[in-house]
Motif scaffolding. Structure first.
Motif, PDB file in Angstrom:
ATOM      1  N   MET A   1      50.346  22.516  44.105  1.00 56.07           N
ATOM      2  CA  MET A   1      50.517  23.949  44.269  1.00 56.07           C
ATOM      3  C   MET A   1      49.419  24.734  43.559  1.00 56.07           C
ATOM      4  N   SER A   2      48.581  24.061  42.802  1.00 53.09           N
ATOM      5  CA  SER A   2      47.511  24.732  42.079  1.00 53.09           C
ATOM      6  C   SER A   2      46.528  25.420  43.021  1.00 53.09           C
ATOM      7  N   ALA A   3      46.229  24.787  44.144  1.00 49.39           N
ATOM      8  CA  ALA A   3      45.304  25.393  45.110  1.00 49.39           C
ATOM      9  C   ALA A   3      45.867  26.693  45.660  1.00 49.39           C
ATOM     10  N   PHE A   4      47.186  26.747  45.858  1.00 46.41           N
ATOM     11  CA  PHE A   4      47.787  27.982  46.352  1.00 46.41           C
ATOM     12  C   PHE A   4      47.714  29.083  45.301  1.00 46.41           C
ATOM     13  N   SER A   5      47.976  28.754  44.065  1.00 49.92           N
ATOM     14  CA  SER A   5      47.914  29.781  43.022  1.00 49.92           C
ATOM     15  C   SER A   5      46.478  30.236  42.795  1.00 49.92           C
ATOM     16  N   ASP A   6      45.505  29.310  42.932  1.00 51.67           N
ATOM     17  CA  ASP A   6      44.101  29.704  42.836  1.00 51.67           C
ATOM     18  C   ASP A   6      43.725  30.659  43.967  1.00 51.67           C
ATOM     19  N   ALA A   7      44.168  30.351  45.182  1.00 56.02           N
ATOM     20  CA  ALA A   7      43.872  31.226  46.324  1.00 56.02           C
ATOM     21  C   ALA A   7      44.515  32.596  46.143  1.00 56.02           C
ATOM     22  N   LEU A   8      45.740  32.622  45.651  1.00 62.40           N
ATOM     23  CA  LEU A   8      46.404  33.905  45.402  1.00 62.40           C
ATOM     24  C   LEU A   8      45.684  34.698  44.310  1.00 62.40           C
ATOM     25  N   SER A   9      45.185  34.003  43.311  1.00 63.45           N
ATOM     26  CA  SER A   9      44.445  34.667  42.241  1.00 63.45           C
ATOM     27  C   SER A   9      43.152  35.294  42.746  1.00 63.45           C
ATOM     28  N   VAL A  10      42.434  34.551  43.593  1.00 61.74           N
ATOM     29  CA  VAL A  10      41.178  35.066  44.153  1.00 61.74           C
ATOM     30  C   VAL A  10      41.440  36.285  45.034  1.00 61.74           C
ATOM     31  N   THR A  11      42.430  36.198  45.906  1.00 62.54           N
ATOM     32  CA  THR A  11      42.707  37.326  46.798  1.00 62.54           C
ATOM     33  C   THR A  11      43.257  38.529  46.035  1.00 62.54           C
ATOM     34  N   SER A  12      44.028  38.293  44.988  1.00 62.10           N
ATOM     35  CA  SER A  12      44.525  39.435  44.207  1.00 62.10           C
ATOM     36  C   SER A  12      43.382  40.130  43.481  1.00 62.10           C
ATOM     37  N   GLY A  13      42.374  39.370  43.059  1.00 59.25           N
ATOM     38  CA  GLY A  13      41.185  39.989  42.467  1.00 59.25           C
ATOM     39  C   GLY A  13      40.449  40.860  43.473  1.00 59.25           C
ATOM     40  N   GLY A  14      40.358  40.372  44.700  1.00 60.35           N
ATOM     41  CA  GLY A  14      39.729  41.169  45.760  1.00 60.35           C
ATOM     42  C   GLY A  14      40.513  42.424  46.068  1.00 60.35           C
ATOM     43  N   LEU A  15      41.838  42.314  46.092  1.00 59.62           N
ATOM     44  CA  LEU A  15      42.683  43.491  46.334  1.00 59.62           C
ATOM     45  C   LEU A  15      42.506  44.529  45.230  1.00 59.62           C
ATOM     46  N   THR A  16      42.500  44.067  43.986  1.00 63.64           N
ATOM     47  CA  THR A  16      42.330  44.985  42.849  1.00 63.64           C
ATOM     48  C   THR A  16      40.966  45.664  42.894  1.00 63.64           C
ATOM     49  N   SER A  17      39.936  44.901  43.208  1.00 60.48           N
ATOM     50  CA  SER A  17      38.580  45.450  43.249  1.00 60.48           C
ATOM     51  C   SER A  17      38.418  46.491  44.352  1.00 60.48           C
ATOM     52  N   GLN A  18      38.942  46.188  45.534  1.00 65.13           N
ATOM     53  CA  GLN A  18      38.809  47.140  46.637  1.00 65.13           C
ATOM     54  C   GLN A  18      39.664  48.380  46.417  1.00 65.13           C
ATOM     55  N   ALA A  19      40.817  48.236  45.764  1.00 66.91           N
ATOM     56  CA  ALA A  19      41.635  49.409  45.435  1.00 66.91           C
ATOM     57  C   ALA A  19      40.894  50.308  44.453  1.00 66.91           C
ATOM     58  N   ALA A  20      40.220  49.708  43.475  1.00 64.76           N
ATOM     59  CA  ALA A  20      39.435  50.496  42.520  1.00 64.76           C
ATOM     60  C   ALA A  20      38.271  51.187  43.222  1.00 64.76           C
ATOM     61  N   ARG A  21      37.644  50.484  44.158  1.00 67.14           N
ATOM     62  CA  ARG A  21      36.544  51.074  44.926  1.00 67.14           C
ATOM     63  C   ARG A  21      37.026  52.262  45.744  1.00 67.14           C
ATOM     64  N   LEU A  22      38.189  52.144  46.378  1.00 62.99           N
ATOM     65  CA  LEU A  22      38.748  53.271  47.137  1.00 62.99           C
ATOM     66  C   LEU A  22      39.060  54.455  46.230  1.00 62.99           C
ATOM     67  N   ARG A  23      39.517  54.168  45.021  1.00 63.87           N
ATOM     68  CA  ARG A  23      39.812  55.240  44.073  1.00 63.87           C
ATOM     69  C   ARG A  23      38.538  56.003  43.693  1.00 63.87           C
ATOM     70  N   VAL A  24      37.437  55.273  43.466  1.00 57.85           N
ATOM     71  CA  VAL A  24      36.158  55.907  43.126  1.00 57.85           C
ATOM     72  C   VAL A  24      35.632  56.724  44.308  1.00 57.85           C
ATOM     73  N   VAL A  25      35.728  56.169  45.507  1.00 62.71           N
ATOM     74  CA  VAL A  25      35.275  56.890  46.703  1.00 62.71           C
ATOM     75  C   VAL A  25      36.081  58.171  46.895  1.00 62.71           C
ATOM     76  N   SER A  26      37.385  58.109  46.657  1.00 68.73           N
ATOM     77  CA  SER A  26      38.212  59.311  46.817  1.00 68.73           C
ATOM     78  C   SER A  26      37.874  60.363  45.754  1.00 68.73           C
ATOM     79  N   GLU A  27      37.505  59.940  44.560  1.00 68.35           N
ATOM     80  CA  GLU A  27      37.056  60.895  43.539  1.00 68.35           C
ATOM     81  C   GLU A  27      35.766  61.565  43.976  1.00 68.35           C
TER      82      GLU A  27
END
Length: 129
Positions: A1-27
């Motif tokens: 199950m480690s590969a699944f948790s690694d994949a979830l970790s990578v995608t959650s980092g991408g989600l967090t980064s793009q959400a922050a980018r959208l916040r900066v663009v909206s500012e």
């Protein structure tokens, strides 16, 4: 199950980064008419945790170095004796393109997160049999 948790970790980092980018663009979009406002740009940083797995996170915030727009409006309170003042250096078309790109990247990360979740659920179902 480690590969699944690694994949979830990578995608959650991408989600967090793009959400922050959208916040900066909206500012930036909200301050397009604010005198003296400089466009913010978010950089991404690649981090490595305990494993060799690379993860993207929001990094340093930079201010754009493009010159501020000179606006002619003698009635403006910030206008000098020539009737000009410094506006912002935000280009609305660039911000809209950045917002669209961040939105699509967010959606792609969300689909990967959902696919990983479905695969781990299917694996658990197979193991229960």
């Amino acid at each position: 199950m480690s590969a699944f948790s690694d994949a979830l970790s990578v995608t959650s980092g991408g989600l967090t980064s793009q959400a922050a980018r959208l916040r900066v663009v909206s500012e930036n979009i909200a301050n397009v008419d604010t005198p003296g406002y400089r466009r913010k740009q978010l950089n991404f940083a690649v981090t490595r945790g305990d494993s060799s797995l690379a993860r993207v996170e929001p990094g340093r915030m930079d201010l754009s170095r493009t010159p501020l727009e000179e606006v002619y409006d003698p009635s403006h309170p910030l206008a000098d004796e020539t009737g000009k003042y410094l506006g912002s250096n935000v280009d609305l078309m660039i911000e809209l393109a950045d917002a669209r790109e961040a939105q699509r990247s967010y959606e792609a990360n969300l689909k990967m997160f959902d696919q990983t979740r479905q695969m781990s659920s299917a694996l658990l179902d197979l193991l229960r049999r």
